[in-house]
Design an enzyme around this catalytic site. Structure first.
Site, PDB file in Angstrom:
ATOM      1  N   SER A   1       0.829  -1.161  -0.173  1.00 40.55           N
ATOM      2  CA  SER A   1      -0.083   0.076   0.112  1.00 40.55           C
ATOM      3  C   SER A   1       0.953   1.182  -0.078  1.00 40.55           C
ATOM      4  O   SER A   1       2.203   1.223   0.620  1.00 40.55           O
ATOM      5  CB  SER A   1      -0.879   0.065   1.255  1.00 40.55           C
TER       6      SER A   1
ATOM      7  N   TYR B   1      -2.571  -1.126  10.321  1.00 39.55           N
ATOM      8  CA  TYR B   1      -2.583  -1.423   9.007  1.00 39.55           C
ATOM      9  C   TYR B   1      -1.301  -0.955   8.410  1.00 39.55           C
ATOM     10  O   TYR B   1      -0.527  -1.490   7.802  1.00 39.55           O
ATOM     11  CB  TYR B   1      -3.942  -0.501   8.129  1.00 39.55           C
TER      12      TYR B   1
HETATM   13  C1  BGC Z   1      -6.288   1.390   1.978  1.00 41.97           C
HETATM   14  C2  BGC Z   1      -7.479   2.246   1.324  1.00 41.97           C
HETATM   15  C3  BGC Z   1      -6.914   3.641   1.219  1.00 41.97           C
HETATM   16  C4  BGC Z   1      -5.795   3.778   0.381  1.00 41.97           C
HETATM   17  C5  BGC Z   1      -5.191   4.998   0.263  1.00 41.97           C
HETATM   18  C6  BGC Z   1      -5.119   1.621   0.876  1.00 41.97           C
HETATM   19  O1  BGC Z   1      -3.899   0.838   1.597  1.00 41.97           O
HETATM   20  O2  BGC Z   1      -6.541  -0.017   1.888  1.00 41.97           O
HETATM   21  O3  BGC Z   1      -8.428   2.157   2.254  1.00 41.97           O
HETATM   22  O4  BGC Z   1      -8.143   4.422   0.515  1.00 41.97           O
HETATM   23  O5  BGC Z   1      -4.743   3.127   0.883  1.00 41.97           O
HETATM   24  O6  BGC Z   1      -5.268   5.836   1.362  1.00 41.97           O
END
Ligand code: BGC
Length: 272
Positions: A157, A170
């Protein structure tokens, strides 16, 4: 130059995509099938959605196979790899995609929320990558299939880089994925195994519905995206098919941001 099958993309390759019943995982599974791969569709919940993805893959003339497993459980991952080898013969591509969010203000975050996210997003990627590397090393390079002995794509991410208040578990999991990916890549490169990440920004999926489902939320989201549109799962799927193919044979240990410029610190376009 090794002799590579550079222009036949993924024909004859066997792929496993975790969390492939919806969202980015589903988009990647379909893109790999379009490029010629047979695909095991891992899912944790929603067998009906997984069966639909299998049907679409078979509609493309490839083999599809749904398998339920919690990627954070070692015995379930081992059973899934047994099924992969038994049904599809081997594995050439692992896409470590299964992931989730359990958001909370930091001072209210429970240990359960912390573990749930770390277990799935980080330990799950470790367990699946380890099994894939075992099979890649056992089998080695099959030149008619690919010039690499195997490819792993970790779905990370932008939050492996961008801190994210309210999502500490996360962001920590994705930061972990980044250095896990690079360390595995360094270790297994001599065995001709490539390990890379795709790090999406905001992609239109169920995980972030709140960020795009009303006009106000969408406008506010766009202030974070210089390219001024949300990403679609096909944007990630196309990149995954390319990164897994021999066209990307000299790329390993890299994290590729597919984010419309979210990691360009858009606030600095007018400030600073
Ligand atoms: C998350 C999303 C978020 C995106 C940008 C991703 O890794 O799971 O919820 O919209 O990152 O912030």
């Amino acid at each position: 130059m090794p002799s590579c099958k550079v222009h036949e993309s993924l024909k004859g390759q066997k792929a496993m995509v975790t969390g492939a019943n919806s969202g980015i995982g589903r988009g990647i599974a379909l893109a790999l099938a379009e490029a010629g791969a047979d695909v095991l569709i891992n899912f944790y919940s929603d067998p009906t959605a997984a069966a639909e993805v299998v049907e679409q893959i078979e509609g493309l003339g490839r083999r599809g196979l749904a398998f339920q497993a919690d990627v954070s459980k070692e015995d379930e991952v081992l059973a899934m790899f047994d099924a992969m080898l038994k049904e599809l013969g081997t594995i050439d591509i692992l896409v470590n995609n299964a992931g989730l969010q359990q958001d909370a203000p930091f001072h209210e975050m429970t240990l359960r929320q912390w573990h749930r996210v770390l277990d799935t997003n980080l330990t799950g990627q470790f367990l699946c990558a380890r099994e894939a590397v075992r099979e890649f090393k056992r089998r080695g390079v099959v030149p008619e299939i690919s010039c690499a002995a195997g490819k792993i794509l970790c779905i990370s991410s932008v939050h492996e880089l961008i801190p994210w208040a309210g999502h500490v578990n996360y962001a920590a999991s994705k930061g972990g994925v980044m250095l896990m990916m690079k360390s595995i890549a360094q270790e297994v490169a001599p065995a001709r195994i490539r390990v890379n990440s795709i790090s999406p920004g905001a992609i239109r999926t169920p995980i972030n519905t709140d960020a795009w489902s009303t006009p106000e939320a969408y406008e506010s989201l766009l202030t974070l995206i210089p390219y001024r549109r949300i990403g679609e799962v096909a944007d990630v799927g196309r990149v995954a098919a390319w990164l897994a193919s021999d066209d990307a044979d000299y790329i390993t240990g890299h994290s590729l941001y597919v984010d419309g410029g979210m990691t360009l610190y858009p606030g600095f376009a007018t400030g600073g």
